[in-house]
Design an enzyme around this catalytic site. Structure first.
Site, PDB file in Angstrom:
ATOM      1  N   ARG A  46       7.194  10.861 -11.624  1.00 30.38           N
ATOM      2  CA  ARG A  46       6.961   9.407 -11.507  1.00 30.38           C
ATOM      3  C   ARG A  46       8.178   8.670 -12.056  1.00 30.38           C
ATOM      4  O   ARG A  46       8.653   7.692 -11.491  1.00 30.38           O
ATOM      5  CB  ARG A  46       5.668   8.981 -12.227  1.00 30.38           C
ATOM      6  N   TYR A  98       6.456 -12.205   5.880  1.00 36.43           N
ATOM      7  CA  TYR A  98       5.580 -11.139   6.372  1.00 36.43           C
ATOM      8  C   TYR A  98       4.141 -11.407   5.874  1.00 36.43           C
ATOM      9  O   TYR A  98       3.950 -11.772   4.708  1.00 36.43           O
ATOM     10  CB  TYR A  98       6.108  -9.809   5.829  1.00 36.43           C
ATOM     11  N   ASP A 170      14.200 -10.282   1.289  1.00 39.41           N
ATOM     12  CA  ASP A 170      13.598  -9.225   2.107  1.00 39.41           C
ATOM     13  C   ASP A 170      14.542  -9.021   3.296  1.00 39.41           C
ATOM     14  O   ASP A 170      14.635  -9.875   4.183  1.00 39.41           O
ATOM     15  CB  ASP A 170      12.204  -9.648   2.571  1.00 39.41           C
ATOM     16  N   LYS A 195      10.449   0.503   8.515  1.00 37.71           N
ATOM     17  CA  LYS A 195      10.958  -0.067   9.751  1.00 37.71           C
ATOM     18  C   LYS A 195      12.292   0.607  10.112  1.00 37.71           C
ATOM     19  O   LYS A 195      12.322   1.791  10.308  1.00 37.71           O
ATOM     20  CB  LYS A 195      11.060  -1.578   9.598  1.00 37.71           C
TER      21      LYS A 195
HETATM   22  C1  PLP Z   1       6.460  -4.290   7.172  1.00 40.37           C
HETATM   23  C2  PLP Z   1       7.090  -5.309   6.327  1.00 40.37           C
HETATM   24  C3  PLP Z   1       6.806  -5.401   4.962  1.00 40.37           C
HETATM   25  C4  PLP Z   1       5.792  -4.508   4.283  1.00 40.37           C
HETATM   26  O1  PLP Z   1       6.220  -3.188   4.261  1.00 40.37           O
HETATM   27  P1  PLP Z   1       5.244  -1.895   4.312  1.00 40.37           P
HETATM   28  O2  PLP Z   1       6.193  -0.768   4.326  1.00 40.37           O
HETATM   29  O3  PLP Z   1       4.426  -2.021   5.563  1.00 40.37           O
HETATM   30  O4  PLP Z   1       4.394  -1.956   3.096  1.00 40.37           O
HETATM   31  C5  PLP Z   1       7.477  -6.361   4.227  1.00 40.37           C
HETATM   32  N1  PLP Z   1       8.370  -7.193   4.801  1.00 40.37           N
HETATM   33  C6  PLP Z   1       8.656  -7.147   6.112  1.00 40.37           C
HETATM   34  C7  PLP Z   1       9.644  -8.095   6.690  1.00 40.37           C
HETATM   35  C8  PLP Z   1       8.027  -6.214   6.919  1.00 40.37           C
HETATM   36  O5  PLP Z   1       8.303  -6.165   8.230  1.00 40.37           O
END
Ligand code: PLP
Length: 377
Positions: A46, A98, A170, A195
């Site tokens: 962890r 998001y 982000d 992604k």
């Molecule tokens: C998918 C996404 C998230 C969340 O991520 P997860 O891996 O699904 O928890 C946050 N920000 C953006 C822009 C996203 O496309």
């Protein structure tokens, strides 16, 4: 080192013990100590795991920051970042973040006293006017999901710095191949690595890069305390994905440009949202702060009926949440990714029932255009 080279040679890219050219998957929870405290840098997975560490070093290198962190999902990463704040602190966020980010801020973290205001950060005046005495950070998503709005990261982080606030970005849509917010003044960059970074629809993960030692210590403390870490197998899959991030992003870009051109010329398409279009309101800023416009496009077909028809006809665009993978995906934000945002708010933002979002994959673009063409007929 140039960017494509760094994706392959950055971080810890081999195993010094065996010469293996890929970092092994250290499927292990604990480590032998030669006497109390006599460990080799790893005590418990962890706190730290060699495979995860290699990934964390790599993302740090490619974002150009001080330290990297890998989490079990993008949401775990975002939550950990927010846990560095205290009850009563206030954060200003981009309004069309998001859906999951909006949800965790307004339905979970609010219960612990974190205050938040959502504004259109592409207009910098909105950021300035919301700064309060208890404001601690500006949280940007750029480009946004699904309307592809762009915030000027450098200008926003300058405002933040003037007021002693952190800038958090982000960077999921742009990826570190096209955009490095730390170079533009951001303090913390995060990714849903589920992604483009993973890129193959086979891992759920989150990555964070911070730009200084204090943030690194604070975030590691939260990561180790709350425990939302990424496992070694998934860490390895992300490193494998990152090796081809450059070639994938170049190809996503080329395919997307051709599709955007097609959509713009189609009478059944009311509006196309893509930062690469010259008439996009933030096109100039996009050009200034990113090296590419990405593989995400949204377009409005006018109504829910038209959307349903389009979805039933496409062959190569898989109806699914998520984005950024080799296969092209299609989604209806109002019904899917953004369903957790109340309808009044969605309409306010422009996320109509006729809005369709595509994540352009790596299939032959002629097939993709042909597919959209027959589906829009
Ligand atoms: C998918 C996404 C998230 C969340 O991520 P997860 O891996 O699904 O928890 C946050 N920000 C953006 C822009 C996203 O496309």
């Amino acid at each position: 080192m140039k960017r494509k080279t760094r994706l392959i040679h950055g971080g810890i890219n081999s195993d010094p013990l065996t010469g293996a050219v890929s970092v092994p998957i250290y499927q292990v929870s604990t480590y032998k100590q030669n006497g109390i405290g006599g460990h080799k840098g790893f005590e418990y997975s962890r706190t730290g795991n060699p495979t995860r560490h290699a990934l964390e070093e790599l993302i740090k290198d490619i974002e150009g920051g001080y330290a990297g962190f890998a989490f079990g999902s993008g949401m775990a990463a975002i939550t950990a970042i927010m846990m560095m704040f205290n009850s009563g602190d206030h954060v200003i966020l981009t309004d069309d973040v998001y859906g999951g980010t909006y949800r965790v801020i307004t339905k979970v973290l609010n219960r612990f006293g974190l205050e938040a205001t959502f504004v259109d950060t592409s207009n910098l005046e909105n950021i300035k006017s919301e700064i309060r005495t208890n404001t601690k950070a500006v949280y940007l998503e750029t480009p946004t999901n699904p309307l592809l709005k762009i915030t000027d990261i450098e200008a926003a982080s300058t405002i933040a710095k003037d007021h002693g606030l952190l800038t958090i970005v982000d960077n999921t849509f742009a990826t570190p191949y096209w955009q490095n917010p730390i170079d533009n003044g951001a303090d913390i960059v995060l990714h849903s690595a589920t992604k483009y970074i993973g890129g193959h629809s086979d891992v759920v993960a989150g990555l964070v890069v911070v730009n200084n030692e204090k943030l690194s210590k604070d975030l590691h403390f939260v990561q180790n305390s709350t425990g939302g870490v990424l496992g070694p197998q998934d860490s390895w899959l992300l490193m494998r994905g990152i090796k081809t991030l450059g070639v994938r992003m170049e190809e996503h870009e080329a395919n997307t440009a051709a599709i955007v051109e097609f959509l713009q010329s189609h009478p059944g398409v009311k509006k196309v949202y893509y930062p690469g279009i010259e008439t996009h309101p933030n096109h100039e800023i996009a050009k200034k702060q990113t090296r590419g416009f990405g593989g995400m496009v949204s377009f409005d077909v006018g109504s829910e009926e038209k959307t349903t028809e389009l979805l039933s006809k496409v062959k190569y665009f898989t109806l699914a949440e998520s984005l950024g993978a080799v296969e092209s995906l299609i989604s209806v934000p109002s019904k899917m990714t953004h369903a957790s945002i109340p309808k009044e708010r969605r309409d306010e933002l422009g996320i109509t029932d006729g809005l369709v979002r595509i994540s352009v994959g790596l299939e032959d673009v002629l097939d993709l255009i042909e597919d959209l063409k027959q589906a829009l007929e």
